[in-house]
Design an enzyme around this catalytic site. Structure first.
Site, short mmCIF file in Angstrom:
data_model
loop_
_atom_site.label_atom_id
_atom_site.label_comp_id
_atom_site.label_asym_id
_atom_site.label_seq_id
_atom_site.Cartn_x
_atom_site.Cartn_y
_atom_site.Cartn_z
N GLY A 13 79.01 88.53 -85.75
CA GLY A 13 78.13 87.66 -84.96
C GLY A 13 76.76 87.54 -85.60
N ALA A 14 76.74 87.49 -86.93
CA ALA A 14 75.45 87.57 -87.64
C ALA A 14 74.92 86.21 -88.10
CB ALA A 14 75.57 88.53 -88.82
N ARG A 16 73.24 84.29 -86.20
CA ARG A 16 71.92 84.10 -85.56
C ARG A 16 71.55 85.34 -84.75
NH1 ARG A 16 73.18 81.81 -80.20
NH2 ARG A 16 75.37 81.19 -80.18
N VAL A 65 86.26 87.87 -83.78
CA VAL A 65 86.49 89.31 -83.65
C VAL A 65 87.52 89.65 -82.57
CG1 VAL A 65 84.22 89.98 -84.55
CG2 VAL A 65 84.53 89.68 -82.07
N SER A 143 74.20 97.45 -74.05
CA SER A 143 73.13 96.70 -73.39
C SER A 143 72.64 97.50 -72.19
CB SER A 143 73.68 95.35 -72.89
OG SER A 143 72.78 94.74 -71.98
N TYR A 155 80.30 91.39 -68.29
CA TYR A 155 79.45 91.85 -69.41
C TYR A 155 79.09 93.33 -69.23
CZ TYR A 155 75.44 91.46 -72.67
OH TYR A 155 74.55 91.60 -73.71
N ALA A 158 82.07 95.44 -70.02
CA ALA A 158 82.30 95.48 -71.47
C ALA A 158 81.28 96.39 -72.16
CB ALA A 158 82.23 94.07 -72.06
N LYS A 159 80.02 96.28 -71.74
CA LYS A 159 78.97 97.03 -72.42
C LYS A 159 79.05 98.53 -72.09
CE LYS A 159 76.94 93.84 -74.84
NZ LYS A 159 77.34 93.76 -76.27
#
Ligand code: NAP
Length: 254
Positions: A13-14, A16, A65, A143, A155, A158-159
């Site tokens: 995810g690089a 941005r 991914v 996160s 989210y 997942a985190k």
């Protein structure tokens, strides 16, 4: 600084945001860098923008991914082009925020698949190269939302899942010289937080001001703040640190 001279770093995810800043930081410290992202041209543009040390290389590779075949092909490409993998940063991410009663199956699956399945697939593929080398660093992007955040059941799960994955991989891979840690950012100024602002009907600038006011340091973070934590946690200076989650959040969770 050249803590990463002769090292090969993969950042997912690089194209941005935090991933691009992290790729840039590793490049500045001497690494060769593989930029993985969904879109080939975006990944290549981000790789082309890196400031490389003498002899270092950068490649941009399309990779979803959450897709096993795509991950296998991308990791094989990195090893073919750059020779090995020393560091993996599992950064790719998406948000599909909604209160529970409005959250669709797709909102749930997409977020779990990109963050959690993505980190699992990438780590499983990359360890095949790290274990024989008896060297490796894996960093997962968690996160502060792992601790709970309204509208982010998917989210947050997942985190927090990534924190469990981090601890378990640290237990399994430590004996092969592989450190596994996580960084848990607070509010970082990227397209992701700007998109959240627009979703809740606030201008991004106002949204940032509100987040800063709630922070003990009275400021929001920038991608470089996460990149510098990543560069420390994946370095040999952090060689006795594994299984940890470092909150980089301006004190937000105090
Ligand atoms: P961002 O600006 O939205 O960038 C995320 C990148 O991931 C994009 O380039 C995106 O590609 C890519 N991506 C999405 N799905 C992918 C997939 N299936 N395979 C490969 N790449 C994929 O996000 P960010 O703010 O930099 O966040 C980076 C990481 O930090 C995420 O894991 C996020 O959850 C975490 N984080 C961010 C914050 C924050 O405040 N910004 C706070 C805590 C944690 P496309 O552009 O093609 O979608």
């Amino acid at each position: 600084m050249s803590r990463y001279a002769d090292r090969v770093v993969v950042v997912t995810g690089a194209a941005r945001g935090i991933g691009a800043a992290t790729a840039q930081r590793f490049a500045e410290e001497g690494a060769s860098v593989a930029v993985l992202d969904l879109d080939q041209s975006a990944a290549q543009a981000s790789a082309d923008a890196l400031t490389l040390a003498d002899g270092a290389k950068a490649v941009g590779i399309a990779c979803d991914v959450s897709d096993s075949a795509s991950v296998q092909a991308a990791v094989a490409r990195v090893v073919e082009d750059l020779g090995k993998i020393d560091v993996l940063v599992n950064n790719a991410g998406v948000i599909r925020d909604n209160l529970l009663f409005k959250m669709s199956d797709d909102d749930w699956d997409t977020v779990i698949n990109v963050h959690l399945r993505g980190a699992f697939l990438m780590s499983r593929e990359v360890q095949k190269h790290m274990v024989p080398a008896e060297y490796g660093k894996i960093l997962n992007l968690s996160s502060t939302s792992a601790l709970g955040n309204r509208g982010q059941a998917n989210y947050s799960a997942a985190k927090m899942g990534l924190q469990g994955l981090t601890r378990t991989l640290a237990l399994e891979l430590g004996r092969y010289g592989i450190n596994v840690n996580a960084v848990a950012p607070g509010f970082i100024v990227t397209d992701m937080t700007d998109a959240t602002a627009r979703r809740v009907g606030v201008e991004p600038e106002e949204f940032r001001k509100g987040a800063a006011q709630r922070s003990p340091l009275l400021k929001v973070g920038y991608p470089q703040d996460i990149a510098s934590a990543a560069a420390f946690l994946c370095s040999d200076e952090a060689g006795f640190i594994t299984g940890q989650t470092l909150y980089v959040d301006g004190g937000a969770k105090i």
